[in-house]
Design an enzyme around this catalytic site. Structure first.
Site, PDB file in Angstrom:
ATOM      1  N   HIS A  64       0.831  -1.214   0.000  1.00 29.64           N
ATOM      2  CA  HIS A  64       0.000   0.000   0.000  1.00 29.64           C
ATOM      3  C   HIS A  64       0.866   1.265   0.000  1.00 29.64           C
ATOM      4  O   HIS A  64       0.533   2.260   0.640  1.00 29.64           O
ATOM      5  CB  HIS A  64      -0.939   0.032   1.212  1.00 29.64           C
ATOM      6  N   ASN A  78     -10.386  -2.551   2.741  1.00 29.73           N
ATOM      7  CA  ASN A  78     -10.113  -2.524   1.299  1.00 29.73           C
ATOM      8  C   ASN A  78     -11.392  -2.235   0.537  1.00 29.73           C
ATOM      9  O   ASN A  78     -12.475  -2.217   1.128  1.00 29.73           O
ATOM     10  CB  ASN A  78      -9.557  -3.882   0.841  1.00 29.73           C
ATOM     11  N   HIS A 117      -3.575   0.886  12.271  1.00 30.62           N
ATOM     12  CA  HIS A 117      -3.324  -0.395  12.944  1.00 30.62           C
ATOM     13  C   HIS A 117      -4.664  -1.002  13.349  1.00 30.62           C
ATOM     14  O   HIS A 117      -5.469  -0.326  14.001  1.00 30.62           O
ATOM     15  CB  HIS A 117      -2.446  -0.129  14.181  1.00 30.62           C
ATOM     16  N   TYR A 155       1.248  -4.505  11.803  1.00 23.80           N
ATOM     17  CA  TYR A 155       1.219  -3.055  11.543  1.00 23.80           C
ATOM     18  C   TYR A 155       2.184  -2.297  12.439  1.00 23.80           C
ATOM     19  O   TYR A 155       2.992  -1.492  11.973  1.00 23.80           O
ATOM     20  CB  TYR A 155      -0.214  -2.522  11.644  1.00 23.80           C
TER      21      TYR A 155
END
Ligand code: HEM
Length: 758
Positions: free
Chosen positions: A131, A203, A395, A418
């Site tokens: 990403h 997403n 996160h 994360y």
């Protein structure tokens, strides 16, 4: 729309921003928003500080030490006329190194040169491992209060308003890659709630490639460029990706979504978002409900067609980033409704036979309705890309009371990953002190020291219990806002590296998706598989991919096999009888056309009165008119001269949602350098500029609505567009042509124009 729509207020402003304040190319850069305020003058002579500029950079960001950072520092910098070094010492020259005479060697003692270059040398930080390419915006989330029955989360209480920061992204590409590649899009939201930060890191697809996070490094290694030559960039059309997803058939469902139109969204503003995992909401009385989160865009869910996506990659690699920023800059604020699907929190954690802990599954909306719980509006662009969009750290473990996790094994791995990656990316453990990451709730932790520690902590006892700092800080209870994990019973079990049996059905959900698509969407899917597999070199990979497709649907497999020139295999897993879910299709509904871009092709001899009228009508309909003419500048004379925003050199079909041709064919005379001798020479008397016919032919091919009046029909015919083709309209005048165009655009594209054989 029932909610007040900021787009409605902003039509003129939209046009102004996208057109560069109405300027022609020589007056402003086409497509570049007008600057919001005059830039600060660069003084040649020292002068007294200017008054502070109005703050456009969000909440004040004084560090706990009282040192100005973020917005406060920006205000100080902008209010001062004097340039200083990093220590605040005023500079008299920043363009020349200190030398022994004008032609002499540079001196080692030049501490300003050393500091300036040293800082520049360290400007880059590692991009995200996935990403990396993204765009973001600030906004506000307003709760409808409808989730209060199932969660005690304060930000979901009736009427609660919470500041948010949202980052959209592609997954595979590097930070400088193109926006319109075929890929999943990230949709990550940081809610700065009064109870702490809640991150919904989702997403634009409701399912994921893998069921267990232990495979995440593997799928990403397979999807990223090959390690030997580092190609291809931002693509899944290569052997290692297809090798992985055909060897791990749990990836079939997500791969099918990627190959569908969802893999190439028209705009971040026109994408759905999904939390993917099943979460657990906790009510004030302690009762729990399993939920899946959905973001529903007010403008509808729309996609590019593949050729447009490829063109945009070259013509405007920042297509999505620009679209988002321009819309917000103009006040056409994008909006999404947050919704939840709710399921009883039973020990099995299944719903209608669907395993809710398997992230490769979705629950059809027909089985569990998406219930709206609040409205997200993005209304402010970041003021500094690096400080905000690049340094934001999401996160899945950033949770608030009332929102809890489930035992989804994919989520479990994310809970580690994360924070771990951010220690490297943001250079140490104190990244929650970076302004964009700071909670708006008061922070009183016992975390100490480390790289980039901004706080000057007081007291001597950062531990509990203590008898030296008055026993502080105190612990909270659930009644006064403590986050308490839901006491879920863990069944007695034996340690194993295994998945449950229910995780082994890899084909019934993909089959449901395929059966839910309209014919044109199926054609697009077939085209996408044929393209991507056609880019693979390994025969075994292609054959295995066909085997996977055979297990989804015989026709899908046969068509892709035909395209690849390979035999279609028989299914090895008998196709399951599944009900389609119409909600999964993007075709067949009507949506607002707000913010859509209408190109108006004209020239000095076009119907300029008509163009003026259409321009006004487009603005009144909350859309954006862009005048396209052979050359820049203005058409006509006097006060009502028509400003040109795009020329035949700068206009390309991907930018426009629909085209109108105002008047007779427009000869171009500035095709020099792109003309092929002897081939329809632009500028020749009566000839039509080939770039205009290309513009029209591409728009036609991409299913866009096209209209003409005042003789513009002749230009369509020159471009090979039958005037009686679906979605081609001719009006007695421009405004009636526009009206017909709007009706066509409500369905996004003229779907009948696409040839289908499925
Ligand atoms: C449902 C599955 C998943 C979804 C929806 C998802 C979504 C996202 C999104 C949206 C981002 C970008 C956040 C941003 O804009 O800064 C991201 C970044 C990231 N994801 Fe995931 N992801 C998933 C699974 C995983 C898994 C299984 C792992 C690892 C085990 C993982 C590791 C990462 C990492 C390391 C980053 C970069 C974070 C950073 O540098 O700040 N993701 N993910």
């Amino acid at each position: 729309m029932s909610q007040p729509n900021p787009v409605k207020r902003a039509a003129d402003k939209v046009a102004e921003v996208i057109q560069g304040a109405g300027a022609g190319p020589e007056e402003g850069i086409p497509g570049k928003p007008a600057p919001r305020s005059p830039s600060v003058a660069q003084p040649t002579e020292p002068r007294e500080p200017l008054p502070p500029k109005p703050d456009q950079s969000g909440p004040d960001t004084m560090s706990p030490t009282g040192q100005a950072t973020g917005a406060a520092q920006a205000r100080m910098a902008q209010s001062g006329a004097y340039l200083t070094d990093a220590q605040g010492t005023r500079l008299y020259d920043t363009d020349h190194s200190l030398k022994a005479g004008p032609r002499g060697p540079v001196l080692l003692q030049d501490h300003h040169l050393r500091e300036k270059v040293m800082h520049f040398d360290h400007e880059r930080i590692p991009e995200r491992v996935v990403h990396a390419r993204g765009a973001a915006a600030h906004g506000v989330f307003k709760s409808y209060g409808t989730a209060s029955a199932v969660t005690k989360a304060a930000f979901l209480a009736p009427g609660a308003e919470t500041p948010v920061f949202v980052r959209f992204s592609t997954v595979l590409g590097s930070r400088g890659s193109a926006d319109t590649v075929r890929d999943t899009r990230g949709f990550a939201t940081k809610f700065y709630t009064e109870e702490g930060v809640f991150d919904l890191v989702g997403n634009n697809m409701p399912v994921f490639f893998i069921q267990d996070a232990i495979k995440f490094p593997d799928i990403i290694h397979a999807g990223k460029p090959h390690p030997d030559r580092e190609i291809p960039q931002a693509q899944s059309a290569h052997d290692t990706f297809w090798d992985f997803v055909t060897l791990h058939t749990e990836a079939t469902h997500h791969t099918l979504w990627n190959m569908s139109d969802r893999g190439i969204p028209r705009s971040y503003r026109m994408m759905e978002g999904f939390g993917v995992h099943t979460f657990r909401l906790v009510a004030a009385d302690g009762s729990t409900t399993l939920v899946k989160f959905h973001w529903k865009p007010k403008l509808g869910v729309h996609s590019l067609v593949w050729e447009e996506a490829q063109l945009a990659g070259g013509v405007d690699p920042d297509f999505h980033r620009r679209d988002l920023a321009d819309a917000i800059e103009a006040g056409a604020y994008p909006q999404w409704e947050l919704g939840i699907q709710t399921f009883p929190d039973t020990p099995e954690q299944t719903f209608e036979g669907i395993d809710l802990l398997d992230a490769t599954n979705l629950v059809p909306e027909e089985l569990a309705r998406v219930q709206p719980i609040g409205l997200l509006t993005l209304d402010r662009n970041p003021s500094n890309y690096f400080a905000e969009t690049e340094q934001v750290a999401f996160h899945v473990g950033h949770l608030v009371p009332g929102v809890d996790i489930t035992d989804d094994p994919l989520l479990a791995g994310r809970l580690f990953s994360y924070l771990d990656t951010q220690i490297t990316r943001l250079a140490g453990p104190n990244f929650s002190q970076i302004p964009i990451n700071r909670p708006h709730a008061p922070v009183n932790d016992m975390l100490r020291d480390g790289f980039h520690q901004d706080a000057v902590h007081r007291g001597v006892a950062p531990y509990r219990p203590n008898s030296l700092d008055g026993g502080c800080p105190f612990l909270a209870s659930p009644e006064n806002g403590a986050y308490v994990e839901t006491p879920v019973r863990v069944p007695e079990a034996t340690k194993v590296r295994e998945a449950p049996e229910s995780f082994s059905d890899h084909f019934s959900q993909p089959r449901r998706f395929w059966l839910s698509m309209s014919e044109v969407e199926r054609e697009h899917i077939i085209g996408a598989y044929t393209f991507e597999l056609g880019k693979c070199y390994e025969q075994a990979v292609k054959e295995r991919a066909l085997q996977v497709l055979a297990n989804i649907d015989t026709q899908l497999c046969a068509r892709v096999a035909e395209g690849l020139g390979l035999p279609a295999p028989e299914a090895t897993v008998p196709p399951v009888d599944v009900e389609p879910s119409p909600a999964l299709s993007q075709v067949g509904r009507s949506w607002p056309t707000d913010g859509r871009l209408i190109g108006i092709v004209t020239g000095p001899d076009g119907d300029l009165d008509g163009v003026r009228a259409v321009r006004e009508a487009v603005l009144a309909a909350d859309m954006v008119p862009l005048i396209i003419a052979p050359r820049g500048g203005k058409l006509g004379a006097g006060d009502d001269a028509v400003a040109v925003q795009r020329t035949f050199v700068t206009a390309r079909s991907v930018e426009f949602d629909a085209l109108l041709v105002a008047g007779a064919p427009a000869p171009g005379d500035d095709a020099r350098g792109s003309r092929v001798a002897g081939a329809n020479p632009a500028g020749a008397a009566g000839a039509v500029d080939p770039r205009v016919t290309l513009l029209l032919a591409e728009s036609f091919r991409h299913g866009k609505a096209i209209g003409a009046w005042a003789g513009g029909e002749a230009l369509l015919e020159t471009a090979g567009i039958p005037t009686d083709a679906p979605g081609v309209v001719a009006g007695p005048d421009g405004t009636s042509a526009l009206e017909q165009l709007r009706e066509l655009m409500a369905t996004h594209r003229v779907w009948e124009r696409f040839v289908t054989t499925v």
